[in-house]
Motif scaffolding. Structure first.
Motif, PDB file in Angstrom:
ATOM      1  N   UNK A   1     -25.029  47.630 -17.381  1.00 21.70           N
ATOM      2  CA  UNK A   1     -26.406  48.074 -17.237  1.00 21.70           C
ATOM      3  C   UNK A   1     -27.301  46.982 -16.695  1.00 21.70           C
ATOM      4  N   UNK A   2     -27.112  45.765 -17.201  1.00 24.15           N
ATOM      5  CA  UNK A   2     -27.986  44.660 -16.774  1.00 24.15           C
ATOM      6  C   UNK A   2     -27.213  43.513 -16.118  1.00 24.15           C
ATOM      7  N   UNK A   3     -25.906  43.435 -16.319  1.00 28.70           N
ATOM      8  CA  UNK A   3     -25.048  42.367 -15.785  1.00 28.70           C
ATOM      9  C   UNK A   3     -25.540  40.979 -16.239  1.00 28.70           C
ATOM     10  N   UNK A   4     -26.177  40.928 -17.394  1.00 28.12           N
ATOM     11  CA  UNK A   4     -26.669  39.664 -17.932  1.00 28.12           C
ATOM     12  C   UNK A   4     -26.066  39.355 -19.296  1.00 28.12           C
ATOM     13  N   UNK A   5     -25.978  40.365 -20.139  1.00 19.17           N
ATOM     14  CA  UNK A   5     -25.522  40.171 -21.513  1.00 19.17           C
ATOM     15  C   UNK A   5     -24.070  40.616 -21.677  1.00 19.17           C
TER      16      UNK A   5
ATOM     17  N   UNK B   1     -20.930  42.698 -22.744  1.00 19.40           N
ATOM     18  CA  UNK B   1     -20.717  44.119 -23.048  1.00 19.40           C
ATOM     19  C   UNK B   1     -20.166  44.251 -24.465  1.00 19.40           C
ATOM     20  N   UNK B   2     -20.751  45.123 -25.240  1.00 20.03           N
ATOM     21  CA  UNK B   2     -20.345  45.316 -26.629  1.00 20.03           C
ATOM     22  C   UNK B   2     -19.840  46.730 -26.916  1.00 20.03           C
ATOM     23  N   UNK B   3     -20.328  47.708 -26.153  1.00 18.82           N
ATOM     24  CA  UNK B   3     -20.032  49.104 -26.453  1.00 18.82           C
ATOM     25  C   UNK B   3     -19.725  49.865 -25.164  1.00 18.82           C
ATOM     26  N   UNK B   4     -18.997  50.975 -25.295  1.00 18.63           N
ATOM     27  CA  UNK B   4     -18.701  51.852 -24.153  1.00 18.63           C
ATOM     28  C   UNK B   4     -19.437  53.170 -24.353  1.00 18.63           C
ATOM     29  N   UNK B   5     -20.177  53.567 -23.347  1.00 20.94           N
ATOM     30  CA  UNK B   5     -21.041  54.745 -23.422  1.00 20.94           C
ATOM     31  C   UNK B   5     -20.554  55.841 -22.479  1.00 20.94           C
TER      32      UNK B   5
ATOM     33  N   UNK C   1     -19.569  50.155 -19.755  1.00 23.15           N
ATOM     34  CA  UNK C   1     -19.638  49.123 -20.783  1.00 23.15           C
ATOM     35  C   UNK C   1     -21.079  48.611 -20.850  1.00 23.15           C
ATOM     36  N   UNK C   2     -21.647  48.570 -22.035  1.00 26.07           N
ATOM     37  CA  UNK C   2     -23.055  48.201 -22.181  1.00 26.07           C
ATOM     38  C   UNK C   2     -23.260  47.179 -23.298  1.00 26.07           C
ATOM     39  N   UNK C   3     -24.325  46.414 -23.155  1.00 28.06           N
ATOM     40  CA  UNK C   3     -24.776  45.558 -24.253  1.00 28.06           C
ATOM     41  C   UNK C   3     -25.580  46.422 -25.222  1.00 28.06           C
TER      42      UNK C   3
ATOM     43  N   UNK D   1     -28.743  46.270 -26.149  1.00 27.65           N
ATOM     44  CA  UNK D   1     -30.063  46.667 -25.672  1.00 27.65           C
ATOM     45  C   UNK D   1     -29.985  47.811 -24.667  1.00 27.65           C
ATOM     46  N   UNK D   2     -29.067  47.689 -23.714  1.00 19.63           N
ATOM     47  CA  UNK D   2     -28.939  48.758 -22.704  1.00 19.63           C
ATOM     48  C   UNK D   2     -28.452  50.049 -23.343  1.00 19.63           C
ATOM     49  N   UNK D   3     -27.575  49.918 -24.333  1.00 18.69           N
ATOM     50  CA  UNK D   3     -27.093  51.119 -25.015  1.00 18.69           C
ATOM     51  C   UNK D   3     -28.239  51.810 -25.740  1.00 18.69           C
ATOM     52  N   UNK D   4     -29.110  51.019 -26.367  1.00 13.50           N
ATOM     53  CA  UNK D   4     -30.277  51.606 -27.039  1.00 13.50           C
ATOM     54  C   UNK D   4     -31.204  52.285 -26.037  1.00 13.50           C
ATOM     55  N   UNK D   5     -31.379  51.662 -24.866  1.00 12.21           N
ATOM     56  CA  UNK D   5     -32.246  52.250 -23.841  1.00 12.21           C
ATOM     57  C   UNK D   5     -31.722  53.592 -23.357  1.00 12.21           C
ATOM     58  N   UNK D   6     -30.421  53.655 -23.091  1.00  8.12           N
ATOM     59  CA  UNK D   6     -29.870  54.911 -22.561  1.00  8.12           C
ATOM     60  C   UNK D   6     -29.863  56.000 -23.617  1.00  8.12           C
ATOM     61  N   UNK D   7     -29.757  55.591 -24.889  1.00 10.67           N
ATOM     62  CA  UNK D   7     -29.800  56.593 -25.958  1.00 10.67           C
ATOM     63  C   UNK D   7     -31.220  57.053 -26.257  1.00 10.67           C
ATOM     64  N   UNK D   8     -32.178  56.387 -25.679  1.00 14.00           N
ATOM     65  CA  UNK D   8     -33.547  56.896 -25.806  1.00 14.00           C
ATOM     66  C   UNK D   8     -33.650  58.261 -25.147  1.00 14.00           C
TER      67      UNK D   8
END
Length: 240
Positions: free
Chosen positions: A151-155, A157-161, A178-180, A182-189
């Motif tokens: 999602x951001x290519x900075x942090x 990856x911790x989870x798969x969405x 694969x997402x960190x 923060x990005x996982x929280x954003x997409x789940x918004x």
């Protein structure tokens, strides 16, 4: 309206909307009765055991019309094939029972869904996430990302969405990211819910309020594994 479950002979009352759909399907079925276009003169005996000559339909086996005067060559005519009509009736009965069973099963699923809510999908999805198949698929996604969030290519990856649940249980890797955190929280918004029910948008039974009219439950509940429409969308009918 009451229907008989052909599997056990028990009767149950179905919802009004199902009764209307059943009536239309049964009417279509009834209109497909044989029209006896292909007939042949045959001879045999009537119910009293007396010789008789009549026309017999070659499609359904029904003896058509009244008895006819036996021609001089009556003995050379083919015999009645009553087994043909018995087979036709059995086929028609099976088709009728198939229609009945379809709506009996929908009604039973509706009742079961109301009893257990959306737990079917949740339980099935959690079981899948704990399976070796998911662990292998998840690992391949992580390897593709080289450890970085897609999602951001900075942090890290911790989870798969899931981007889509269309092939749930047999996902293409491009349907997973694969997402960190923060990005996982954003997409789940936006929510997995929208991704899950998006495939229902072109279905005849989908309401504007994300409700399934066929199973009389919310769309995500109707997509529950093994119980209602399922994630294979078994109840999907194109709206146009």
């Amino acid at each position: 309206m009451r229907l008989t479950d052909p599997r056990n002979g028990k009767q149950l009352t179905i919802d009004m909307d199902l009764a209307q759909r059943w009536a239309k399907e049964f009417s279509d079925h009834s209109q497909k009765e044989c029209d006896h276009e292909s007939q042949e003169l045959r001879h045999g005996t009537n119910k009293g055991g007396h010789p008789v000559t009549r026309m017999q339909c070659l499609d359904c086996g029904l003896r058509v019309g009244n008895a006819l005067k036996a021609p001089p060559n009556a003995d050379e005519l083919p015999d009645f094939d009553d087994a043909m009509h018995d087979a036709y009736l059995a086929t028609r009965k099976a088709a009728r029972e198939k229609i009945d069973l379809k709506y009996v099963e929908v009604q039973l699923r509706r009742w079961k869904a109301k009893e257990k809510g959306d737990s079917y999908y949740i339980q099935a999805h959690n079981a899948y996430l704990a399976s070796p198949e998911w662990r292998d698929r998840r690992q391949r996604v992580m390897e593709r990302a080289n450890g970085l969030c897609e999602g951001c290519r900075l942090s890290p990856a911790k989870e798969v969405h899931h981007l889509s649940y269309e092939h749930w249980g047999h996902e293409f890797l491009f349907e997973l990211v694969a997402l960190c955190g923060d990005c996982h929280d954003r997409i789940h918004a936006k929510g997995d819910h929208e991704a899950l029910v998006a495939g229902c948008s072109g279905c005849l039974h989908a309401s504007r309020g994300q409700y399934c009219r066929l199973y009389d439950v919310p769309m995500d509940t109707a997509l529950e594994a093994d119980e209602l429409c399922t994630l294979d969308r078994d109840g999907f009918e194109p709206a146009n």
